[in-house]
Design a protein around this motif. Structure first.
Motif, PDB file in Angstrom:
ATOM      1  N   THR A 211      -4.355  30.831  -5.052  1.00 37.35           N
ATOM      2  CA  THR A 211      -4.599  29.243  -5.421  1.00 37.35           C
ATOM      3  C   THR A 211      -5.873  28.743  -4.645  1.00 37.35           C
ATOM      4  OG1 THR A 211      -3.387  28.330  -3.699  1.00 37.35           O
ATOM      5  CG2 THR A 211      -2.534  28.756  -5.984  1.00 37.35           C
ATOM      6  N   ALA A 212      -6.533  29.606  -3.690  1.00 36.17           N
ATOM      7  CA  ALA A 212      -7.730  28.998  -3.205  1.00 36.17           C
ATOM      8  C   ALA A 212      -9.064  29.196  -4.083  1.00 36.17           C
ATOM      9  CB  ALA A 212      -8.041  30.081  -1.998  1.00 36.17           C
ATOM     10  N   GLU A 213      -9.664  28.221  -4.332  1.00 42.85           N
ATOM     11  CA  GLU A 213     -10.814  27.981  -4.829  1.00 42.85           C
ATOM     12  C   GLU A 213     -11.966  29.012  -4.460  1.00 42.85           C
ATOM     13  OE1 GLU A 213     -11.856  24.104  -5.630  1.00 42.85           O
ATOM     14  OE2 GLU A 213      -9.985  23.314  -6.721  1.00 42.85           O
ATOM     15  N   ASP A 214     -12.138  29.112  -3.457  1.00 43.53           N
ATOM     16  CA  ASP A 214     -13.363  29.864  -2.837  1.00 43.53           C
ATOM     17  C   ASP A 214     -12.889  31.417  -2.499  1.00 43.53           C
ATOM     18  OD1 ASP A 214     -11.489  29.495  -0.646  1.00 43.53           O
ATOM     19  OD2 ASP A 214     -12.893  29.227   0.935  1.00 43.53           O
ATOM     20  N   TYR A 215     -11.619  31.871  -3.566  1.00 44.44           N
ATOM     21  CA  TYR A 215     -11.721  33.345  -3.477  1.00 44.44           C
ATOM     22  C   TYR A 215     -12.461  34.132  -4.074  1.00 44.44           C
ATOM     23  CZ  TYR A 215      -8.591  37.539  -4.320  1.00 44.44           C
ATOM     24  OH  TYR A 215      -8.188  38.762  -4.027  1.00 44.44           O
ATOM     25  N   PRO A 216     -12.881  35.226  -3.706  1.00 39.28           N
ATOM     26  CA  PRO A 216     -13.945  35.856  -4.238  1.00 39.28           C
ATOM     27  C   PRO A 216     -13.638  36.614  -5.445  1.00 39.28           C
ATOM     28  CG  PRO A 216     -13.099  37.340  -2.629  1.00 39.28           C
ATOM     29  CD  PRO A 216     -12.645  35.834  -2.420  1.00 39.28           C
ATOM     30  N   GLN A 217     -14.351  36.367  -6.665  1.00 33.61           N
ATOM     31  CA  GLN A 217     -13.969  37.203  -8.044  1.00 33.61           C
ATOM     32  C   GLN A 217     -15.053  38.405  -7.754  1.00 33.61           C
ATOM     33  OE1 GLN A 217     -11.810  35.817  -9.682  1.00 33.61           O
ATOM     34  NE2 GLN A 217     -11.303  34.272  -8.711  1.00 33.61           N
ATOM     35  N   THR A 218     -14.344  39.448  -7.443  1.00 36.99           N
ATOM     36  CA  THR A 218     -15.126  40.626  -7.336  1.00 36.99           C
ATOM     37  C   THR A 218     -15.411  41.387  -8.768  1.00 36.99           C
ATOM     38  OG1 THR A 218     -12.855  41.963  -7.184  1.00 36.99           O
ATOM     39  CG2 THR A 218     -14.048  41.153  -5.099  1.00 36.99           C
ATOM     40  N   LEU A 219     -14.849  40.990  -9.636  1.00 38.68           N
ATOM     41  CA  LEU A 219     -15.185  41.545 -11.102  1.00 38.68           C
ATOM     42  C   LEU A 219     -16.552  40.876 -11.559  1.00 38.68           C
ATOM     43  CD1 LEU A 219     -11.897  41.601 -13.170  1.00 38.68           C
ATOM     44  CD2 LEU A 219     -12.926  43.420 -11.898  1.00 38.68           C
ATOM     45  N   GLU A 220     -16.655  39.784 -11.057  1.00 37.60           N
ATOM     46  CA  GLU A 220     -18.058  39.113 -11.423  1.00 37.60           C
ATOM     47  C   GLU A 220     -19.257  39.746 -10.261  1.00 37.60           C
ATOM     48  OE1 GLU A 220     -17.833  35.207 -11.135  1.00 37.60           O
ATOM     49  OE2 GLU A 220     -16.212  34.957 -12.892  1.00 37.60           O
ATOM     50  N   MET A 221     -18.878  39.985  -8.865  1.00 40.63           N
ATOM     51  CA  MET A 221     -19.686  40.420  -8.001  1.00 40.63           C
ATOM     52  C   MET A 221     -19.923  41.743  -8.076  1.00 40.63           C
ATOM     53  SD  MET A 221     -17.535  38.660  -4.827  1.00 40.63           S
ATOM     54  CE  MET A 221     -18.831  38.739  -3.425  1.00 40.63           C
ATOM     55  N   ARG A 222     -19.405  42.367  -9.059  1.00 43.36           N
ATOM     56  CA  ARG A 222     -19.803  43.974  -9.341  1.00 43.36           C
ATOM     57  C   ARG A 222     -21.119  44.155  -9.833  1.00 43.36           C
ATOM     58  NH1 ARG A 222     -17.269  45.848 -13.019  1.00 43.36           N
ATOM     59  NH2 ARG A 222     -17.885  47.902 -12.944  1.00 43.36           N
ATOM     60  N   LYS A 223     -21.412  42.974 -10.525  1.00 42.59           N
ATOM     61  CA  LYS A 223     -22.811  43.009 -11.321  1.00 42.59           C
ATOM     62  C   LYS A 223     -24.107  43.173 -10.063  1.00 42.59           C
ATOM     63  CE  LYS A 223     -21.280  39.749 -14.681  1.00 42.59           C
ATOM     64  NZ  LYS A 223     -21.410  38.223 -15.280  1.00 42.59           N
ATOM     65  N   ASN A 224     -23.886  42.774  -8.849  1.00 44.83           N
ATOM     66  CA  ASN A 224     -24.813  42.952  -7.892  1.00 44.83           C
ATOM     67  C   ASN A 224     -24.568  44.077  -7.054  1.00 44.83           C
ATOM     68  OD1 ASN A 224     -26.098  40.526  -9.025  1.00 44.83           O
ATOM     69  ND2 ASN A 224     -24.794  39.459  -7.882  1.00 44.83           N
ATOM     70  N   ARG A 225     -23.494  44.819  -7.085  1.00 44.56           N
ATOM     71  CA  ARG A 225     -23.238  45.946  -6.338  1.00 44.56           C
ATOM     72  C   ARG A 225     -22.350  46.895  -7.111  1.00 44.56           C
ATOM     73  NH1 ARG A 225     -23.243  46.973  -0.606  1.00 44.56           N
ATOM     74  NH2 ARG A 225     -22.083  48.934  -0.152  1.00 44.56           N
ATOM     75  N   SER A 226     -22.956  48.285  -7.379  1.00 38.67           N
ATOM     76  CA  SER A 226     -22.339  49.072  -8.355  1.00 38.67           C
ATOM     77  C   SER A 226     -21.197  49.784  -7.399  1.00 38.67           C
ATOM     78  CB  SER A 226     -23.307  49.883  -8.779  1.00 38.67           C
ATOM     79  OG  SER A 226     -24.084  50.582  -7.765  1.00 38.67           O
ATOM     80  N   SER A 227     -21.322  49.869  -5.968  1.00 39.16           N
ATOM     81  CA  SER A 227     -20.380  50.593  -5.521  1.00 39.16           C
ATOM     82  C   SER A 227     -19.152  49.927  -4.951  1.00 39.16           C
ATOM     83  CB  SER A 227     -21.148  51.024  -4.127  1.00 39.16           C
ATOM     84  OG  SER A 227     -21.716  50.175  -3.424  1.00 39.16           O
ATOM     85  N   LEU A 228     -18.928  48.461  -5.924  1.00 38.31           N
ATOM     86  CA  LEU A 228     -17.869  47.887  -5.433  1.00 38.31           C
ATOM     87  C   LEU A 228     -16.735  48.228  -6.421  1.00 38.31           C
ATOM     88  CD1 LEU A 228     -16.275  45.385  -4.047  1.00 38.31           C
ATOM     89  CD2 LEU A 228     -17.394  43.945  -5.750  1.00 38.31           C
ATOM     90  N   VAL A 229     -15.610  48.331  -6.088  1.00 39.28           N
ATOM     91  CA  VAL A 229     -14.262  48.855  -6.741  1.00 39.28           C
ATOM     92  C   VAL A 229     -13.223  47.877  -6.592  1.00 39.28           C
ATOM     93  CG1 VAL A 229     -12.656  50.465  -7.228  1.00 39.28           C
ATOM     94  CG2 VAL A 229     -14.825  51.257  -6.247  1.00 39.28           C
ATOM     95  N   THR A 230     -12.668  47.444  -7.642  1.00 36.34           N
ATOM     96  CA  THR A 230     -11.590  46.360  -7.600  1.00 36.34           C
ATOM     97  C   THR A 230     -10.232  46.984  -8.080  1.00 36.34           C
ATOM     98  OG1 THR A 230     -13.195  44.417  -8.237  1.00 36.34           O
ATOM     99  CG2 THR A 230     -10.683  44.104  -8.693  1.00 36.34           C
ATOM    100  N   LEU A 231      -9.112  46.821  -7.425  1.00 38.01           N
ATOM    101  CA  LEU A 231      -7.820  47.430  -7.776  1.00 38.01           C
ATOM    102  C   LEU A 231      -7.006  46.349  -8.012  1.00 38.01           C
ATOM    103  CD1 LEU A 231      -7.266  50.111  -4.883  1.00 38.01           C
ATOM    104  CD2 LEU A 231      -8.395  50.286  -6.934  1.00 38.01           C
ATOM    105  N   ARG A 232      -6.144  46.353  -9.090  1.00 42.25           N
ATOM    106  CA  ARG A 232      -5.304  45.556  -9.527  1.00 42.25           C
ATOM    107  C   ARG A 232      -3.911  46.502  -9.941  1.00 42.25           C
ATOM    108  NH1 ARG A 232      -7.834  40.833 -11.890  1.00 42.25           N
ATOM    109  NH2 ARG A 232      -9.477  40.192 -10.148  1.00 42.25           N
ATOM    110  N   THR A 233      -2.643  45.525  -9.911  1.00 40.27           N
ATOM    111  CA  THR A 233      -1.470  46.341 -10.210  1.00 40.27           C
ATOM    112  C   THR A 233      -0.524  45.437 -11.140  1.00 40.27           C
ATOM    113  OG1 THR A 233       0.610  47.204  -8.990  1.00 40.27           O
ATOM    114  CG2 THR A 233      -0.440  45.126  -8.265  1.00 40.27           C
ATOM    115  N   PHE A 234       0.632  46.216 -11.830  1.00 37.37           N
ATOM    116  CA  PHE A 234       1.397  45.457 -12.762  1.00 37.37           C
ATOM    117  C   PHE A 234       2.753  45.270 -11.886  1.00 37.37           C
ATOM    118  CE2 PHE A 234      -1.537  47.169 -15.598  1.00 37.37           C
ATOM    119  CZ  PHE A 234      -1.687  46.109 -16.784  1.00 37.37           C
ATOM    120  N   SER A 235       2.561  45.923 -10.377  1.00 40.24           N
ATOM    121  CA  SER A 235       4.088  45.792  -9.810  1.00 40.24           C
ATOM    122  C   SER A 235       4.508  44.560  -9.297  1.00 40.24           C
ATOM    123  CB  SER A 235       3.737  46.650  -8.660  1.00 40.24           C
ATOM    124  OG  SER A 235       3.444  47.924  -8.665  1.00 40.24           O
TER     125      SER A 235
END
Length: 369
Positions: free
Chosen positions: A202-226
């Motif tokens: 719920t934190a508004e200042d949580y980093p949205q890494t899918l957007e941040m990938r635009k500035n760093r190609s070596s950033l990997v985001t993991l998500r789960t259905f668990s």
């Protein structure tokens, strides 16, 4: 024959993963069929949505055939959901498998990994199994110490894992903190952001890494259905990464790594967002209510951005999980995973389960007074 001598030497340092106690195991140990409430493994206390269950049942008639290798249809839907190309999506047998594949694919024997501690134990497990050096950077005030991780990185570091929000401490790093951290690292280091609890933030200042990938190609985001989708028992997760990273992961994954039932369940889950959101909202409300109750008795409990609480008892000697188990509540001691002595993790359950936990805790404390 001593098979230890035949095994790779560094496996002597590996301890098999010890999962949270299943309800069935608790019943066997106590030779009872009475119900236990499991609040130990950060699972969703509610079953999957009916449409997800139906999708799994409908797929059963086709399990005589191998699944589509590469999870084509699910990749397409995830790419659409996150506004990325299909070439940037990789689906795995849980995000655990993807963590394992990243290490196997990118880390050379003389290189190292860096990650916070306590954190998700699979980082330690995988690095040890692969015979790699790893640096565990202690959390500061129950929060991932990004400055400490930066100082731990050296010219042999290939991957950095960050669980955000962190398991087991439940805390998060902010957008600005993470952005500054990324800018301080060499581009060739893969930074893996493990976001298993993303939907509970719920934190508004949580980093949205899918957007941040635009500035760093070596950033990997993991998500789960668990977690939020209630599919912990079916094992499916995914990564969003640079197309070259995804291509390399496909080279090292097993054929048919994601079974038909898991693919069908995940596809159906993507269509159930409206039905799932009220459960998320209730979990967050219950999380805050539980934390207030824990703080009221004088115990430490950091603000959580997950579906669990990290609890550090004060003035209580011993592992509180044992007397709670005697009263039918399964919680998870965290000292064995690097947490403070006698600390434990508590999954947020249903309102009724949470009420019963608090009643059991009151009884345990009363017996000690």
């Amino acid at each position: 024959m001593d098979f230890e001598k035949l095994a790779r030497p560094f496996l002597k340092n590996v301890q098999p993963y010890k999962a949270g106690k299943p309800i069935e195991a608790a019943q066997r140990e106590r030779r009872t069929k009475e119900g236990f409430i499991k609040l130990a493994s950060n699972e969703n206390p509610y079953p999957p949505q009916e449409d997800i269950q139906k999708a799994v049942i409908d797929m059963l008639s086709q399990v005589n055939r191998y699944p589509e290798s590469g999870s084509f249809e699910l990749v397409m839907e995830l790419a659409k959901k996150h506004s990325v190309s299909p070439e940037e999506v990789f689906v795995g047998n849980g995000s655990n498998e993807i963590i394992d594949l990243l290490v196997r694919a990118f880390a050379f024997p003389d290189e190292n990994l860096v990650y916070p501690w306590p954190s998700f134990v699979v980082y330690r497990l995988v690095s040890t199994i692969c015979g790699l050096e790893s640096t565990e950077v202690p959390c500061m005030d129950n929060k991932v110490d990004l400055d400490g991780i930066r100082w731990a990185v050296n010219d042999k570091t290939k991957l950095v894992f960050i669980c955000n929000p962190n398991n087991p401490t439940s805390t998060y790093v902010t957008r600005q903190e993470f952005s500054d951290f990324l800018e301080s690292l060499p581009e060739e280091i893969l930074v893996v952001m493990d976001e298993a609890y993303y939907e509970y933030v719920t934190a508004e200042d949580y980093p949205q890494t899918l957007e941040m990938r635009k500035n760093r190609s070596s950033l990997v985001t993991l998500r789960t259905f668990s977690k939020v989708h209630s599919l912990a028992g079916i094992r499916i997760g995914y990564a969003v990464a640079d197309p070259q990273v995804v291509e390399i992961l496909h080279k090292v994954r097993q054929p048919f790594n994601v079974n038909r039932l898991a693919q069908a369940a995940a596809l159906a889950a993507l269509k159930c967002q409206k039905e799932i959101q009220p459960i998320v909202d209730q979990t967050i409300k219950e999380r805050e209510s539980l934390r207030k109750a824990i703080l009221k008795i004088g115990w430490e409990c950091p603000p959580s951005q997950t579906n669990f609480l990290y609890i550090i008892p004060k003035g209580f000697s011993g592992d509180v999980c044992e007397p709670l188990l005697e009263k039918g509540i399964i919680a998870r001691n965290m000292a064995q995973f690097g947490g403070e002595a006698d600390s434990f993790r508590l999954t947020v359950g249903t309102p009724e389960e949470n009420r019963k936990f608090l009643e059991a805790l009151d009884a345990v404390l009363a017996a000690r007074s």
